[in-house]
Design a protein around this motif. Sequence first.
Motif, PDB file in Angstrom:
ATOM      1  N   THR A 698       0.825  -1.216   0.000  1.00  0.00           N
ATOM      2  CA  THR A 698       0.000   0.000   0.000  1.00  0.00           C
ATOM      3  C   THR A 698       0.855   1.260   0.000  1.00  0.00           C
ATOM      4  O   THR A 698       0.311   2.361   0.143  1.00  0.00           O
ATOM      5  CB  THR A 698      -0.905  -0.002   1.243  1.00  0.00           C
ATOM      6  OG1 THR A 698      -0.090  -0.180   2.413  1.00  0.00           O
ATOM      7  CG2 THR A 698      -1.925  -1.109   1.162  1.00  0.00           C
ATOM      8  N   ALA A 701       0.205   4.668   2.224  1.00  0.00           N
ATOM      9  CA  ALA A 701      -1.214   4.976   2.467  1.00  0.00           C
ATOM     10  C   ALA A 701      -1.543   4.958   3.959  1.00  0.00           C
ATOM     11  O   ALA A 701      -2.296   5.806   4.456  1.00  0.00           O
ATOM     12  CB  ALA A 701      -2.097   3.979   1.708  1.00  0.00           C
ATOM     13  N   GLU A 702      -0.980   3.980   4.692  1.00  0.00           N
ATOM     14  CA  GLU A 702      -1.280   3.871   6.123  1.00  0.00           C
ATOM     15  C   GLU A 702      -0.783   5.087   6.879  1.00  0.00           C
ATOM     16  O   GLU A 702      -1.502   5.660   7.719  1.00  0.00           O
ATOM     17  CB  GLU A 702      -0.632   2.591   6.671  1.00  0.00           C
ATOM     18  CG  GLU A 702      -1.026   2.256   8.092  1.00  0.00           C
ATOM     19  CD  GLU A 702      -0.478   0.895   8.522  1.00  0.00           C
ATOM     20  OE1 GLU A 702      -0.182   0.741   9.717  1.00  0.00           O
ATOM     21  OE2 GLU A 702      -0.353   0.004   7.647  1.00  0.00           O
ATOM     22  N   GLN A 704      -0.147   8.067   5.636  1.00  0.00           N
ATOM     23  CA  GLN A 704      -0.916   9.243   5.206  1.00  0.00           C
ATOM     24  C   GLN A 704      -2.255   9.316   5.925  1.00  0.00           C
ATOM     25  O   GLN A 704      -2.698  10.390   6.351  1.00  0.00           O
ATOM     26  CB  GLN A 704      -1.122   9.197   3.687  1.00  0.00           C
ATOM     27  CG  GLN A 704       0.153   9.463   2.893  1.00  0.00           C
ATOM     28  CD  GLN A 704      -0.047   9.251   1.405  1.00  0.00           C
ATOM     29  OE1 GLN A 704      -1.072   8.712   0.969  1.00  0.00           O
ATOM     30  NE2 GLN A 704       0.935   9.644   0.609  1.00  0.00           N
ATOM     31  N   ALA A 705      -2.907   8.149   6.080  1.00  0.00           N
ATOM     32  CA  ALA A 705      -4.200   8.132   6.776  1.00  0.00           C
ATOM     33  C   ALA A 705      -4.043   8.552   8.230  1.00  0.00           C
ATOM     34  O   ALA A 705      -4.878   9.304   8.768  1.00  0.00           O
ATOM     35  CB  ALA A 705      -4.814   6.738   6.682  1.00  0.00           C
ATOM     36  N   LEU A 706      -2.974   8.084   8.861  1.00  0.00           N
ATOM     37  CA  LEU A 706      -2.762   8.422  10.275  1.00  0.00           C
ATOM     38  C   LEU A 706      -2.299   9.869  10.442  1.00  0.00           C
ATOM     39  O   LEU A 706      -2.548  10.491  11.483  1.00  0.00           O
ATOM     40  CB  LEU A 706      -1.741   7.467  10.894  1.00  0.00           C
ATOM     41  CG  LEU A 706      -2.156   5.997  10.974  1.00  0.00           C
ATOM     42  CD1 LEU A 706      -1.041   5.139  11.549  1.00  0.00           C
ATOM     43  CD2 LEU A 706      -3.423   5.838  11.799  1.00  0.00           C
ATOM     44  N   SER A 708      -3.505  12.410   9.081  1.00  0.00           N
ATOM     45  CA  SER A 708      -4.672  13.284   9.227  1.00  0.00           C
ATOM     46  C   SER A 708      -5.210  13.258  10.653  1.00  0.00           C
ATOM     47  O   SER A 708      -5.814  14.223  11.117  1.00  0.00           O
ATOM     48  CB  SER A 708      -5.760  12.855   8.247  1.00  0.00           C
ATOM     49  OG  SER A 708      -6.202  11.527   8.528  1.00  0.00           O
ATOM     50  N   VAL A 822      -4.807  -0.986   6.579  1.00  0.00           N
ATOM     51  CA  VAL A 822      -4.848   0.485   6.597  1.00  0.00           C
ATOM     52  C   VAL A 822      -6.108   1.003   7.300  1.00  0.00           C
ATOM     53  O   VAL A 822      -6.008   1.783   8.263  1.00  0.00           O
ATOM     54  CB  VAL A 822      -4.721   1.053   5.167  1.00  0.00           C
ATOM     55  CG1 VAL A 822      -4.932   2.568   5.183  1.00  0.00           C
ATOM     56  CG2 VAL A 822      -3.364   0.695   4.575  1.00  0.00           C
ATOM     57  N   PRO A 823      -7.325   0.614   6.878  1.00  0.00           N
ATOM     58  CA  PRO A 823      -8.511   1.140   7.578  1.00  0.00           C
ATOM     59  C   PRO A 823      -8.621   0.640   9.012  1.00  0.00           C
ATOM     60  O   PRO A 823      -9.105   1.371   9.892  1.00  0.00           O
ATOM     61  CB  PRO A 823      -9.677   0.648   6.722  1.00  0.00           C
ATOM     62  CG  PRO A 823      -9.143  -0.519   5.960  1.00  0.00           C
ATOM     63  CD  PRO A 823      -7.708  -0.209   5.720  1.00  0.00           C
ATOM     64  N   SER A 826      -6.458   2.758  11.221  1.00  0.00           N
ATOM     65  CA  SER A 826      -7.064   4.082  11.402  1.00  0.00           C
ATOM     66  C   SER A 826      -8.123   4.041  12.496  1.00  0.00           C
ATOM     67  O   SER A 826      -8.204   4.943  13.349  1.00  0.00           O
ATOM     68  CB  SER A 826      -7.687   4.567  10.089  1.00  0.00           C
ATOM     69  OG  SER A 826      -6.680   4.778   9.121  1.00  0.00           O
ATOM     70  N   THR A 827      -8.908   2.978  12.493  1.00  0.00           N
ATOM     71  CA  THR A 827      -9.950   2.836  13.517  1.00  0.00           C
ATOM     72  C   THR A 827      -9.330   2.650  14.901  1.00  0.00           C
ATOM     73  O   THR A 827      -9.787   3.249  15.886  1.00  0.00           O
ATOM     74  CB  THR A 827     -10.863   1.635  13.192  1.00  0.00           C
ATOM     75  OG1 THR A 827     -11.362   1.762  11.864  1.00  0.00           O
ATOM     76  CG2 THR A 827     -12.024   1.553  14.160  1.00  0.00           C
ATOM     77  N   GLN A 830      -8.107   5.985  16.124  1.00  0.00           N
ATOM     78  CA  GLN A 830      -9.189   6.897  16.537  1.00  0.00           C
ATOM     79  C   GLN A 830      -9.540   6.664  17.992  1.00  0.00           C
ATOM     80  O   GLN A 830      -9.734   7.624  18.766  1.00  0.00           O
ATOM     81  CB  GLN A 830     -10.410   6.677  15.650  1.00  0.00           C
ATOM     82  CG  GLN A 830     -10.281   7.258  14.248  1.00  0.00           C
ATOM     83  CD  GLN A 830     -11.413   6.835  13.334  1.00  0.00           C
ATOM     84  OE1 GLN A 830     -12.317   6.096  13.752  1.00  0.00           O
ATOM     85  NE2 GLN A 830     -11.367   7.274  12.080  1.00  0.00           N
TER      86      GLN A 830
END
Length: 868
Positions: A698, A701-702, A704-706, A708, A822-823, A826-827, A830
């Motif tokens: 990926t 991507a991981e 970049q997501a974190l 944010s 990746v998702p 992110s969860t 959070q």
Amino acid sequence: MSATSDDIEQPSTDELLTLALARPNEALAAARAILAEHPGPARAAVAHQAVGVVLRDFGNISDAIAELRAAARWARAARDHDRETDVLASLGVALVMSGRTRAGLSTLERAVRAADGQLTGRVLIRRVYVLWSLGRYAEALDDAQRAVDLLADGDAVWAARAYQHRAALLLAMGDTTRADRDYARCGALYAQAQQDLEYASARQERGATAFARGDMPVALAHLDDAERIVEKLGVFDAGLYVTKTTVLLAAGLHRDALTTVEYALARISEHRGSATQRSELLHCAALAAHAAGKSETARAHAREALRAFRQQQRPWWAARTELVFLQAQEHPGDGLLRRARRLSRQLDVLDPEQAISAHLLTARTAFAVGKPAVGRSHLRAAAAGRPSGLSGRVSACLAQALLAEAEGRHRAMLGACARGLRQLDAYLRTLGATELRVLASAQGSDLATLALRHAVERADARQVLQWSERWRAAALAVPQVRPPDDTPTADRDLAALRSLVSRLEEGAGPPGTPGTLQRDRRRLEDAIRRRALLAPGSAGSTARFRIRDLLAELGSATTLLELIDLDGQLIAVVVRSHRVRLHRVGPTAEAARSLAHALFALRREGGRRGVHRLDLGVIGARLEADLLGGAVPLLGDDGSIVVIPTGRLHAVPWGLLPSLRDRPTSVMPSAAAWLRSRRAAPPPDAKVVLVGGPKLSTGTAEIQALSSLYPRAEVLAHGAATAERVMAAIDGAHLVHIAAHGTFRADSPLFSALELDDGPLTVYDLERLRRAPHRVVLSSCNSAVGAPAGADELVGVVTSLIGLGAAGMVASVVPVNDPATVPFMSTVHQHLKEGCPPGEALARARGESGTHETVTRTVAEAFIALGS
């Protein structure tokens, strides 16, 4: 102790014979050059003696004897009485080394009678060596003291030899303080005289002294120094390998010991070396094979060594070797009992420290063949021993505990177990290396098992928990040793290793390069590991585990489940609502099989392999039944769970168990470690570090997501995730997330690593952190996997960070699917950002991932939380 050499008053003779033990290869060439010139009798005698001494110490005994006899003939021809006497002394040593003990002692006696003045001291030194090698210490010490008195104010080299030989006798007799003092004196004198080989010998023996007083790092450092000098000189020194094998075995480094002694045996056979030294190496090989679980090999080596020692009339060595032979027997019987009883009586006289092990063996054999009275009498003998070494002291405590148990004195039995474990506590604090601490913990296994078995038989849940914690994750209980500030060599080696591994993986270089790089890799790994083993311990003390502290911290909202593997049966201790309860689950092997099946299923489903889908629900239910059994109702149905698994069952995907799927669950190596994690203060700032390694499917991507979620985080990705930058960034950070592939090294767990842009970041790197990050998320494959070792210890990336003080972690037990991770990560983050501890954050994220058997679900089940 090394066999010694020779000297006379003429300057040319001094130079040649001194050179024979300082730089033997040069001496050999010089002496043969002299002989090629057909010198006169006096000079020929000196040259032949120099050649004989070098060949003797190289292990070419038969050739050495021929040269020394030639030297004696030339000395008689020159009518040089002192030279002939000196040569006779050298010849006497060589004869004993060849196995001709009577002839050697007779020749030495002739030399002593013929000598006077300082020459007497020089001859006595040679006899001290022989008597020492034969185990006749009292006679040897008398000779050594006379030699010191005669030589202390004379030639520096001979004075050094006198001190060295007296030191060896003092060490053999247990006086390590005086022995070390004598070794320090002789080492300084040898260095001053540039006697390199003898300096190495003194260094080796000083290592043996440090080992005898229990200072393992110093012992290993001295032995490494000695080996470097000997290798530089191109000399084979069998005595060095005997000492090194003994120390490695005591350190629990059984594989290293077996490799070392097998190499030495091959070398001494090539050189047609000393029969006495070869038999000592065979003894060490038997010890190492037995420790490594190779009983048949151990018996073969011991049998051969035993024959040799009896032929050489060396009863001390013979008795110790017979003990190894009997310990390696796999089936107790009356024949073994008879031999063990006889040997115990012999060792009572010859070696009281080894006698403790002999009496323990005899006692256990007696109980096995149904003769408890005999067993108790030998336990009394072992319990009465007063050994100086750690192993002997622990064995004596074990004998006291077994005797008390046999006599029904349970309080005395538990007291003896506690005394033995306190001895090991003190020893562990002297060790700085994680590997040594982990391996040393195995020495307490018998004591802890004895006490645990008693507590389980009484169904005393509190006592089971107390004794389980007493020796569980003991290596982690010792304060971590931080590296010194001036470690540029270590940094360079670790950086070089990263570069080599990267080049190997890229396949860089011309044909044939990979083989060279692999050799370089092994060399660097050996250097890194060896340096770590030399680290001194910490003076800090370990906090005592108290059940009342655990109950207070757990409160009514958290349940603790501790699993214990006792005699192949899994025992569960559940602490909930201030109550401690015990449950017998079932065979540990069944739980291990179900775990292997569950991990296979997660790997298969996560990789989308196979036509037919596996029912993870059914597999999880089976795992729960074999792992927890009837203990499940004791866990209640609310609140968080803290699991303390055994080392063999550390990689359990706890979220796969139906009863735990929706409950916050965290794992730790011990309840004491969990308590420490609860009390760990977070750093004053809220620094967040996000690391993205290479070769992820990926990409970034991981990260970049974190980013944010954490806009102020320090981000190391896009080629910036190098070891130096990552180590600097994560040191003492509040939260660290590392998205990088991981590798687990079963052959050497401390080289398990996370893959960064410039190569692997190993456990050895992580142990150089000044302060661990407070919380760490490792989204890499297998990041939670470790290697069971020692007494239910675990070695790997996760345990390294826990030992350094990380309070909480998230890591995986199987390879994970990068896109699905990746998702999910992110969860998880959070919920971490909302203030949830790792176990709760993971449980919430798992609940939000759905219940369908998809790749997303397998990712959710693959991760576990550790700590708080």
